[in-house]
Design a protein around this motif. Structure first.
Motif, mmCIF file in Angstrom:
data_model
loop_
_atom_site.group_PDB
_atom_site.id
_atom_site.type_symbol
_atom_site.label_atom_id
_atom_site.label_comp_id
_atom_site.label_asym_id
_atom_site.label_seq_id
_atom_site.Cartn_x
_atom_site.Cartn_y
_atom_site.Cartn_z
ATOM 1 N N UNK A 286 0.828 -1.218 0.000
ATOM 2 C CA UNK A 286 0.000 0.000 0.000
ATOM 3 C C UNK A 286 0.860 1.266 0.000
ATOM 4 N N UNK A 287 2.109 1.154 0.475
ATOM 5 C CA UNK A 287 2.985 2.339 0.503
ATOM 6 C C UNK A 287 3.274 2.869 -0.893
ATOM 7 N N UNK A 288 3.187 1.989 -1.895
ATOM 8 C CA UNK A 288 3.540 2.398 -3.255
ATOM 9 C C UNK A 288 2.317 2.602 -4.146
ATOM 10 N N UNK A 289 1.132 2.445 -3.561
ATOM 11 C CA UNK A 289 -0.092 2.529 -4.365
ATOM 12 C C UNK A 289 -0.239 3.902 -5.015
ATOM 13 N N UNK A 290 0.005 4.965 -4.249
ATOM 14 C CA UNK A 290 -0.201 6.304 -4.805
ATOM 15 C C UNK A 290 0.808 6.624 -5.901
ATOM 16 N N UNK A 291 1.979 6.002 -5.843
ATOM 17 C CA UNK A 291 3.014 6.258 -6.853
ATOM 18 C C UNK A 291 2.741 5.486 -8.137
ATOM 19 N N UNK A 292 2.293 4.246 -8.011
ATOM 20 C CA UNK A 292 2.176 3.371 -9.178
ATOM 21 C C UNK A 292 0.782 3.386 -9.816
ATOM 22 N N UNK A 293 -0.258 3.588 -9.016
ATOM 23 C CA UNK A 293 -1.625 3.458 -9.550
ATOM 24 C C UNK A 293 -1.867 4.443 -10.688
ATOM 25 N N UNK A 294 -2.387 3.900 -11.786
ATOM 26 C CA UNK A 294 -2.735 4.735 -12.932
ATOM 27 C C UNK A 294 -1.574 5.054 -13.856
ATOM 28 N N UNK A 295 -0.344 4.694 -13.458
ATOM 29 C CA UNK A 295 0.814 4.946 -14.319
ATOM 30 C C UNK A 295 0.853 3.892 -15.429
ATOM 31 N N UNK A 319 -1.316 -0.449 -12.093
ATOM 32 C CA UNK A 319 -0.705 0.193 -13.261
ATOM 33 C C UNK A 319 -1.435 -0.203 -14.536
ATOM 34 N N UNK A 320 -1.387 0.670 -15.518
ATOM 35 C CA UNK A 320 -1.977 0.391 -16.822
ATOM 36 C C UNK A 320 -0.886 -0.173 -17.730
ATOM 37 N N UNK A 321 -1.231 -1.216 -18.474
ATOM 38 C CA UNK A 321 -0.259 -1.884 -19.322
ATOM 39 C C UNK A 321 -0.340 -1.367 -20.744
ATOM 40 N N UNK A 404 9.176 -4.896 -1.987
ATOM 41 C CA UNK A 404 10.473 -4.584 -2.598
ATOM 42 C C UNK A 404 10.364 -4.587 -4.122
ATOM 43 N N UNK A 405 9.577 -5.530 -4.628
ATOM 44 C CA UNK A 405 9.377 -5.591 -6.080
ATOM 45 C C UNK A 405 8.650 -4.340 -6.570
ATOM 46 N N UNK A 406 7.618 -3.951 -5.867
ATOM 47 C CA UNK A 406 6.890 -2.729 -6.260
ATOM 48 C C UNK A 406 7.802 -1.505 -6.178
ATOM 49 N N UNK A 407 8.663 -1.475 -5.171
ATOM 50 C CA UNK A 407 9.556 -0.326 -5.002
ATOM 51 C C UNK A 407 10.514 -0.176 -6.184
ATOM 52 N N UNK A 408 10.955 -1.318 -6.749
ATOM 53 C CA UNK A 408 11.862 -1.243 -7.894
ATOM 54 C C UNK A 408 11.229 -0.472 -9.050
ATOM 55 N N UNK A 409 9.910 -0.600 -9.211
ATOM 56 C CA UNK A 409 9.223 0.130 -10.274
ATOM 57 C C UNK A 409 8.873 1.554 -9.850
ATOM 58 N N UNK A 410 8.723 1.760 -8.549
ATOM 59 C CA UNK A 410 8.352 3.101 -8.071
ATOM 60 C C UNK A 410 9.538 4.063 -8.089
#
Length: 421
Positions: A286-295, A319-321, A404-410
């Motif tokens: 959830x910590x990375x939701x605001x950064x990744x969502x909708x990107x 995220x959108x693909x 950690x995986x989500x953070x790599x993309x964030x």
């Protein structure tokens, strides 16, 4: 050339053939030499091969690493010297100096393949010469028509042919694919809690601990790029358990469930065992939701991890693909992943780098996952990138690594925000 094919769970697949931008299979040595702790990887190749491995692994030359290069000289390439005699001499000197080596891999490269140096026969000859002292195997790490993760696939395939056979192994679970030790230990504890086992891992940490197999041995793949290894196991009678790959909460849960079904673990027991790690993982994600969502994210073909990672980013990070490019599309190994991709995603097999870069420029995704060679040019054009090879080096499997995986993309997206003026 671009060809469109309908299939693959109703997703259209575009197939491309053209110029490619990928690392060769020698790259796999970087993580395999750390995993198999008494093995040595001897590349038979050029000075370029030596520089690649030395630079990528970042090991100082006086650190006695577990890899090296037998460099083919001009006389070897011109056929003026007997490469086999030289290889025998170098291997003999290496084994005399390093008594800790229990498995020696002779790793082929583009130059050794071009001059048709038969490393399989060399491995047989060296095994006979050093009987009882070391096992010598060979595989190809050539970059001719391959991508860098296929190096591990070829290495594990070579191991499968020499795994011992034990009828009791039919009642054990085999997990296939190199995992960091800490991740392997986490999975072992989860399997123990589910009463799934005994569980063996391929590759093992030491040569003497390689797992036995038997007809009917169920195996789970931890990596989606082990096509040849899976076929070699099936040829020996082992049974593939189809499941999503253990990236993110959903993938890990489904992967564990596939193993549990074979060993009689009920859905209630699975929920009980995984309740705490699932809760922690979702809180961390959830910590990375605001950064990744909708990107919007696009993948260029490089690691073979693209489809499972795209599934994770879309379903669990919002995220959108855009485009998902894969070097090769193995429908059998991705049967549980493909139906989870959203309709409308552009799936591409193979590579024509110029055409794919044109589509990236037209789409202008918020993040492009690609190889090292393409990242800097795209960054210079104002596009944010993530090196796909970093996703292979990093511990990213399982519940505890989901955030950690989500953070790599964030990270690239957060860096963009910090640099904005």
């Amino acid at each position: 050339m671009l060809q469109q094919d309908l299939g693959c769970d109703d997703l259209p697949v575009l197939r491309e053939r053209g110029q490619r931008e990928v690392f060769c299979g020698l790259t796999g040595i970087i993580w395999l030499h750390r995993k198999i702790q008494d093995a040595f990887f001897l590349v038979v190749g050029s000075r370029t091969c030596a520089h690649l491995i030395q630079s990528a692994a970042g090991v100082m030359i006086f650190a006695e690493p577990r890899f090296g290069t037998a460099i083919l000289q001009d006389r070897d390439l011109a056929g003026m010297a007997d490469c086999n005699d030289e290889l025998d001499r170098i291997a003999g000197e290496l084994l005399a100096r390093r008594p800790d080596i229990r498995t020696l891999f002779l790793v082929g490269s583009c130059p050794s393949e071009v001059i048709k140096l038969d490393l399989a026969k060399a491995a047989e000859r060296l095994t006979a010469a050093h009987t009882g002292r070391v096992r010598v195997l060979s595989y190809s790490g050539s970059g001719i028509e391959t991508t860098f993760t296929q190096g591990e696939d070829q290495c594990l395939k070579a191991l499968v042919e020499h795994l011992p056979e034990d009828p009791t192994a039919a009642h054990s679970l085999l997990v296939v694919g190199s995992l960091p030790d800490i991740v392997e230990d986490q999975f072992q504890r989860q399997f123990d809690a589910m009463d799934v086992g005994p569980v063996r891992f391929l590759p093992a940490r030491r040569s003497s601990e390689m797992p036995a197999i038997a007809p009917g041995t169920p195996f789970l793949l931890a990596q989606p790029f082990l096509n040849e290894t899976a076929r070699a196991l099936e040829a020996r009678g082992a049974r593939h358990l189809s499941a999503p790959y253990p990236f993110g909460v959903e993938g890990t849960l489904a992967w564990l469930r596939a193993a549990g079904e074979v060993f009689g673990c009920t859905e209630e027991r699975l929920a009980q065992v995984t309740e705490a790690p699932v809760r922690r993982a979702r809180q961390a994600l959830a910590r990375y939701a605001s950064t990744l969502k909708g990107q919007r994210v696009s993948f260029l073909p490089d690691s073979q991890l693209e489809i499972p990672l795209a599934r994770f980013l879309h379903r669990e990070c919002g995220m959108e693909l855009g485009e998902i490019g894969v070097p090769f599309l193995d429908r059998g190994l991705l049967a549980a992943e493909l139906p989870q991709l959203p309709a409308g995603v552009r799936l591409v097999e193979g590579q024509h780098v110029d055409d794919q870069l044109d589509r990236v420029r037209a789409d202008r995704p918020d993040l492009t996952v690609c190889g090292l060679g393409l990242a800097n040019p795209l960054e210079a054009e104002g596009l944010r990138t993530k090196w796909s090879i970093e996703l292979v080096f990093s511990p990213v499997h399982g519940f505890d690594q989901a955030a950690d995986l989500a953070e790599l993309f964030a990270r690239p997206l957060l860096r963009k925000e910090r640099l904005a003026v």
